[in-house]
Design an enzyme around this catalytic site. Structure first.
Site, PDB file in Angstrom:
ATOM      1  N   HIS A 233       0.814  -1.217   0.000  1.00  6.33           N
ATOM      2  CA  HIS A 233       0.000   0.000   0.000  1.00  6.33           C
ATOM      3  C   HIS A 233       0.847   1.266   0.000  1.00  6.33           C
ATOM      4  O   HIS A 233       0.408   2.303  -0.462  1.00  6.33           O
ATOM      5  CB  HIS A 233      -1.010  -0.042   1.141  1.00  6.33           C
ATOM      6  CG  HIS A 233      -2.120  -0.988   0.827  1.00  6.33           C
ATOM      7  ND1 HIS A 233      -2.146  -2.266   1.296  1.00  6.33           N
ATOM      8  CD2 HIS A 233      -3.174  -0.857  -0.008  1.00  6.33           C
ATOM      9  CE1 HIS A 233      -3.201  -2.884   0.789  1.00  6.33           C
ATOM     10  NE2 HIS A 233      -3.844  -2.063  -0.007  1.00  6.33           N
TER      11      HIS A 233
ATOM     12  N   ARG B 122     -10.796   3.531  -1.707  1.00  3.75           N
ATOM     13  CA  ARG B 122     -10.343   2.743  -0.552  1.00  3.75           C
ATOM     14  C   ARG B 122     -10.704   3.499   0.724  1.00  3.75           C
ATOM     15  O   ARG B 122      -9.918   4.317   1.212  1.00  3.75           O
ATOM     16  CB  ARG B 122      -8.833   2.530  -0.618  1.00  3.75           C
ATOM     17  CG  ARG B 122      -8.348   1.605  -1.737  1.00  3.75           C
ATOM     18  CD  ARG B 122      -6.823   1.477  -1.687  1.00  3.75           C
ATOM     19  NE  ARG B 122      -6.308   0.350  -2.430  1.00  3.75           N
ATOM     20  CZ  ARG B 122      -5.780   0.443  -3.649  1.00  3.75           C
ATOM     21  NH1 ARG B 122      -5.723   1.599  -4.273  1.00  3.75           N
ATOM     22  NH2 ARG B 122      -5.306  -0.634  -4.251  1.00  3.75           N
TER      23      ARG B 122
ATOM     24  N   ARG C 135     -15.416   0.969  -1.822  1.00  3.55           N
ATOM     25  CA  ARG C 135     -15.177  -0.298  -1.130  1.00  3.55           C
ATOM     26  C   ARG C 135     -15.361  -0.096   0.371  1.00  3.55           C
ATOM     27  O   ARG C 135     -14.828   0.864   0.946  1.00  3.55           O
ATOM     28  CB  ARG C 135     -13.743  -0.760  -1.398  1.00  3.55           C
ATOM     29  CG  ARG C 135     -13.401  -1.962  -0.531  1.00  3.55           C
ATOM     30  CD  ARG C 135     -12.102  -2.556  -0.907  1.00  3.55           C
ATOM     31  NE  ARG C 135     -10.975  -1.770  -0.426  1.00  3.55           N
ATOM     32  CZ  ARG C 135      -9.731  -2.026  -0.768  1.00  3.55           C
ATOM     33  NH1 ARG C 135      -9.464  -3.012  -1.604  1.00  3.55           N
ATOM     34  NH2 ARG C 135      -8.744  -1.306  -0.300  1.00  3.55           N
TER      35      ARG C 135
ATOM     36  N   GLU D 130     -10.588 -11.255  -4.725  1.00  5.12           N
ATOM     37  CA  GLU D 130      -9.179 -11.114  -4.328  1.00  5.12           C
ATOM     38  C   GLU D 130      -8.632 -12.415  -3.769  1.00  5.12           C
ATOM     39  O   GLU D 130      -7.444 -12.542  -3.520  1.00  5.12           O
ATOM     40  CB  GLU D 130      -9.040 -10.056  -3.227  1.00  5.12           C
ATOM     41  CG  GLU D 130      -9.669  -8.740  -3.565  1.00  5.12           C
ATOM     42  CD  GLU D 130      -9.496  -7.730  -2.457  1.00  5.12           C
ATOM     43  OE1 GLU D 130      -8.517  -6.981  -2.517  1.00  5.12           O
ATOM     44  OE2 GLU D 130     -10.330  -7.687  -1.530  1.00  5.12           O
TER      45      GLU D 130
ATOM     46  N   ASN E 113      -4.021  -7.337  -6.845  1.00  3.77           N
ATOM     47  CA  ASN E 113      -2.891  -7.309  -5.900  1.00  3.77           C
ATOM     48  C   ASN E 113      -3.005  -8.460  -4.915  1.00  3.77           C
ATOM     49  O   ASN E 113      -2.078  -9.237  -4.721  1.00  3.77           O
ATOM     50  CB  ASN E 113      -2.872  -5.986  -5.121  1.00  3.77           C
ATOM     51  CG  ASN E 113      -2.889  -4.793  -6.039  1.00  3.77           C
ATOM     52  OD1 ASN E 113      -2.398  -4.871  -7.148  1.00  3.77           O
ATOM     53  ND2 ASN E 113      -3.471  -3.694  -5.580  1.00  3.77           N
ATOM     54  N   ASP E 114      -4.172  -8.554  -4.289  1.00  5.32           N
ATOM     55  CA  ASP E 114      -4.349  -9.646  -3.335  1.00  5.32           C
ATOM     56  C   ASP E 114      -4.542 -10.971  -4.050  1.00  5.32           C
ATOM     57  O   ASP E 114      -4.068 -12.008  -3.576  1.00  5.32           O
ATOM     58  CB  ASP E 114      -5.529  -9.357  -2.397  1.00  5.32           C
ATOM     59  CG  ASP E 114      -5.094  -8.460  -1.252  1.00  5.32           C
ATOM     60  OD1 ASP E 114      -4.019  -8.714  -0.688  1.00  5.32           O
ATOM     61  OD2 ASP E 114      -5.815  -7.497  -0.942  1.00  5.32           O
TER      62      ASP E 114
ATOM     63  N   ARG F 129       2.647  -9.674  -0.156  1.00  4.74           N
ATOM     64  CA  ARG F 129       2.915  -8.510  -1.008  1.00  4.74           C
ATOM     65  C   ARG F 129       3.735  -7.434  -0.308  1.00  4.74           C
ATOM     66  O   ARG F 129       4.175  -6.463  -0.929  1.00  4.74           O
ATOM     67  CB  ARG F 129       1.596  -7.926  -1.549  1.00  4.74           C
ATOM     68  CG  ARG F 129       0.673  -7.423  -0.473  1.00  4.74           C
ATOM     69  CD  ARG F 129      -0.736  -7.197  -1.006  1.00  4.74           C
ATOM     70  NE  ARG F 129      -0.938  -5.845  -1.472  1.00  4.74           N
ATOM     71  CZ  ARG F 129      -2.131  -5.303  -1.682  1.00  4.74           C
ATOM     72  NH1 ARG F 129      -3.229  -6.025  -1.502  1.00  4.74           N
ATOM     73  NH2 ARG F 129      -2.243  -4.068  -2.082  1.00  4.74           N
TER      74      ARG F 129
ATOM     75  N   CYS G 119      -9.534  -3.674 -10.544  1.00  5.99           N
ATOM     76  CA  CYS G 119      -9.067  -2.459  -9.865  1.00  5.99           C
ATOM     77  C   CYS G 119      -7.707  -2.651  -9.200  1.00  5.99           C
ATOM     78  O   CYS G 119      -7.229  -1.761  -8.518  1.00  5.99           O
ATOM     79  CB  CYS G 119     -10.088  -1.987  -8.847  1.00  5.99           C
ATOM     80  SG  CYS G 119     -10.340  -3.163  -7.510  1.00  5.99           S
TER      81      CYS G 119
HETATM   82  C1  PEP Z   1      -6.254  -5.493  -4.608  1.00  5.34           C
HETATM   83  O1  PEP Z   1      -6.019  -6.305  -3.705  1.00  5.34           O
HETATM   84  O2  PEP Z   1      -5.919  -5.676  -5.804  1.00  5.34           O
HETATM   85  C2  PEP Z   1      -6.952  -4.232  -4.313  1.00  5.34           C
HETATM   86  C3  PEP Z   1      -7.342  -3.442  -5.277  1.00  5.34           C
HETATM   87  O3  PEP Z   1      -7.108  -3.884  -3.000  1.00  5.34           O
HETATM   88  P1  PEP Z   1      -5.895  -3.376  -2.087  1.00  5.34           P
HETATM   89  O4  PEP Z   1      -4.717  -3.108  -2.990  1.00  5.34           O
HETATM   90  O5  PEP Z   1      -6.329  -2.145  -1.383  1.00  5.34           O
HETATM   91  O6  PEP Z   1      -5.671  -4.527  -1.164  1.00  5.34           O
HETATM   92 MG    MG Z   2      -6.968  -6.062  -1.787  1.00  4.58          MG
END
Ligand code: PEP
Ligand code: MG
Length: 539
Positions: free
Chosen positions: A172, A274, A310, A399, A422-423, A433, A470
Site C-alpha cells: 500500500h 479505498r 469499497r 481477491e 494485488n491480493d 505482497r 481495480c
Molecule cells: C487489490 O487487492 O488488488 C486491491 C485493489 O485492494 P488493495 O490493494 O487495497 O488490497
Molecule cells: Mg486487496
C-alpha cells in the site's frame, strides 16, 4: 524519475524500560521539564511555519507539552522512582487512554498526545523525533518501510521520491506513492545504508537507484526529466477499443483530495475508493455523519458518473484500531476485509448507511463492494445487508482464489464483481505482497493469476454481470489489454496511468484482445507470458 538528496526516516523509538531511576529526582525532573519546553517551542515554531489547518493542530500539541496536569503527573511518577522517559511514557499513555474512553473528537486527540510523548522521549535520548523527517528543502525520503498512515502525510512538493528497503510493488505504500504521482522504488536492498544528504537518482520506471551519480549520469537524468515533462500531454477521450466499444477507465482513490487530479487526468468515474485510508489514524469508529460528509465529497466530484466505493478493508498492513481483533501470526490470512466487518457488524451497518445517505445527497451513481470475499455465502451476506440499508448496486471484490473458483455462483448473487489483482496475486502465489524478498512472485502476469481472472471473466460474461479490475495490474497497458481479453468490462487504476492505458486499448479490437489473452494463458511463467504478449503485438 527524481534527482535529489537523501533524507532518512528516523527509526521508531523503543519503549522506555521499566527500570528504577538511579539519578536523583530533582535532576531528572529538570531534564524532563527542559525537554517539555524544547518540544513545546519547536511545535509552536512549526505551527507558525505551517499555517492553515496544520497550524491549529500543532499549536494544540504545543500546549499539550506544557499541560500542568501532565507535567505534575510526570513529576509524581519520577518522585515514585520512575525514570524520566518512563514517567513521560506512562503519564501520556494513561491520559491518552482516558481520552479514548471519552470517544469522539477527544479520542482522536490521543494520537497527537502519543506523538508529543515520543518527541519528549526523543529529546531526552538525544535522537531525532520519529515520524516524517523535517526539511525546508526538497528531498528523497529513504525508509526501512513506511506505513500507509505516514505515506498519506507526505507532501509531494517536499518529497521528490520514495525509496524503501521493504515492501513489494503492490504494497500500500507503493500504491499511495503512485497516487501522489511520487516516483517510488520499494524493496531496495541496502537502502538503510544510504546517508543523509547523499545525492541519488531514483528511476521508478526501471526500479534503479544511482548513488553519487557522476556528471554524465546527472546530465542524462536531467535530460530525461525534461523529456518526461514535455510528454505531459493529456488526452481526455473516454476509454475505448479500436472498434469503438467503450471500455470505461476509472480511478483508484484514497481520499477526496485526490478527486480533482483524477478528473483532470480523464477518469470517467471511480473504480475503487479505498475508504480505510480515511480512517488509518482513527481510534474510534467514525460516526455515520462524519463518514457521510467524506463520501459526499467524493461522490460530488463525479456528477452523473459511476463511483465504486469499497467498504473498510482493515487488516494486514492497513490495521484500523477500531476494527482490530488482536495480534495474528499471519495477518494477511487473518480476520481482515469482510471478515473483520462481519465480526463488527455495527461498523459495516454504519458505513452502508452513510454511503446510502451520500448517494441521496449527490447525483453520482454509487456502487458499493465488499473486500476479501470468499464465496457465495459471504456474497449473499453482504448484498442482503447492503440492500437492507439502501444501497442499490452491491458487489464483491475478487481477491481470494476461492472466489474465482466459485465465480459462476457468485456472479448470479451480486450486481458486479471487481477483481483486486494485488491480493489475488498474493494469495495465488502464496507470496506476502509486503515482503521485498518474494516481490518477484507478486507478478500478475503469472498465468496462474490470469487463469483465475478468466474464470471470473467467463462467469461475468455468462451471467451479464459486469467484471471490473481495480488492482495495479490494470495500470500496466499491455496487461490491461489481456484483462479485457479475459472478460473485464472496466478498468480502474491510479490516475497517473490512465493516459498510457487509454492509448494502448485503442490499438486492439475485442477479438484481438481475446486472442492475445488466450496466447498468454498458455505460458508457463510470468516472464514467458510477457514475451508471448510482446511477440503477439509485434507480429
Ligand atoms: C487489490 O487487492 O488488488 C486491491 C485493489 O485492494 P488493495 O490493494 O487495497 O488490497
Ligand atoms: Mg486487496
Amino acid at each position: 524519475m527524481a534527482v535529489g538528496p537523501v533524507l532518512r526516516m528516523p527509526v521508531a523509538l523503543a519503549e522506555p524500560q521499566r527500570a528504577r531511576r538511579t539519578t536523583d529526582a530533582p535532576a531528572e525532573q529538570r531534564l524532563v521539564s527542559t525537554a517539555f519546553a524544547t518540544v513545546s517551542a519547536d511545535l509552536l515554531e512549526r505551527a507558525e511555519a505551517a499555517g492553515g489547518e496544520a497550524q491549529e493542530v500543532l499549536e494544540a500539541q504545543s500546549m499539550m507539552a506544557m499541560d500542568p496536569t501532565l507535567v505534575d503527573d510526570v513529576n509524581a511518577r519520577i518522585d515514585a522512582g520512575s525514570t524520566g522517559e518512563r514517567a513521560v511514557f506512562d503519564a501520556f499513555a494513561e491520559f491518552a487512554a482516558s481520552l479514548i474512553e471519552l470517544g469522539g473528537y477527544l479520542a482522536e486527540r490521543a494520537a497527537d498526545l502519543h506523538d508529543v510523548a515520543q518527541r519528549v522521549i526523543a529529546v531526552l535520548r538525544g535522537v531525532p523525533a520519529p515520524g516524517l523527517p523535517e526539511s525546508l528543502t526538497p528531498y528523497i525520503l529513504v525508509a526501512r518501510d513506511l506505513a500507509p498512515a505516514d505515506t498519506v502525510l507526505l507532501d509531494p512538493l517536499k518529497v521528490l521520491a520514495l525509496v524503501t528497503r521493504d515492501g513489494g510493488p503492490t504494497s500500500h505504500t507503493a500504491i499511495l506513492a503512485r497516487s501522489l504521482l511520487l516516483p517510488a522504488v520499494v524493496g531496495v536492498e541496502g537502502a538503510e545504508d544510504l546517508l543523509d544528504g547523499a545525492m541519488i537518482i531514483v528511476d521508478a520506471a526501471t526500479g534503479r537507484i544511482t548513488v553519487a551519480p557522476g556528471p554524465d549520469e546527472l546530465a542524462a537524468a536531467e535530460d530525461r526529466l525534461r523529456a518526461l515533462a514535455a510528454e505531459q500531454h493529456i488526452e481526455l477521450a473516454p476509454g475505448a477499443l479500436r472498434d469503438g466499444e467503450a471500455l470505461p477507465l476509472l480511478a483508484n482513490l484514497g481520499s477526496s483530495a485526490d478527486c480533482a487530479q483524477a478528473v483532470r487526468l480523464g477518469a470517467e468515474g471511480v473504480g475503487l475508493f479505498r475508504t480505510e485510508f480515511l480512517f488509518l489514524d482513527s481510534l474510534a469508529a467514525p460516526t455515520v455523519a462524519e463518514q457521510q460528509a467524506q463520501y459526499t465529497a467524493v461522490l460530488a466530484a463525479f456528477p452523473g458518473q459511476k463511483v465504486v466505493v469499497r467498504c473498510l478493508d482493515a487488516g494486514a498492513d492497513k490495521p484500523l484500531k477500531f476494527l482490530h481483533g488482536g495480534p495474528e501470526e499471519n495477518p494477511a490470512l487473518g480476520l481482515r476485509g469482510l471478515r473483520a466487518l462481519r465480526a463488527n457488524e455495527e461498523v459495516l451497518r454504519d458505513q452502508l448507511t452513510a454511503l446510502a445517505g451520500a448517494e441521496r445527497a449527490t447525483s453520482a451513481e454509487l456502487w458499493v463492494m465488499a473486500p476479501m470475499v470468499t464465496d457465495l455465502v459471504e456474497t449473499r451476506y453482504f448484498v442482503d445487508l447492503a440492500r437492507e440499508l439502501g444501497i442499490r448496486v452491491a458487489g464483491v471484490m475478487a481477491e481470494i482464489p476461492s472466489l474465482a473458483l466459485m465465480a459462476d455462483q457468485v456472479v448470479r448473487a451480486c450486481d458486479f464483481v471487481s477483481i483486486g489483482t494485488n491480493d489475488l496475486t498474493q494469495y495465488t502465489m502464496a507470496a506476502d505482497r509486503m515482503l521485498g524478498s518474494v516481490a518477484s512472485y507478486q507478478d500478475p502476469w503469472h498465468p496462474a493469476v490470469l487463469r483465475l481472472v478468466k474464470l471470473i471473466g467467463d462467469a461475468g460474461t455468462g451471467a451479464g454481470t459486469p467484471v471490473g479490475v481495480c488492482g495495479e495490474a490494470a495500470s500496466d497497458p499491455l496487461l490491461a489489454v489481456v484483462l479485457v481479453g479475459l472478460g473485464a468490462t472496466s478498468l480502474s487504476m491510479t490516475a497517473a496511468a490512465l493516459a498510457d492505458v487509454r492509448a494502448e486499448l485503442l490499438r486492439y479490437t475485442r477479438l484481438e484482445a481475446a486472442q492475445l489473452a488466450s496466447r498468454v494463458l498458455g505460458a508457463s511463467s510470468a516472464a514467458e507470458a510477457r514475451t508471448l504478449a510482446r511477440d503477439f503485438v509485434t507480429n
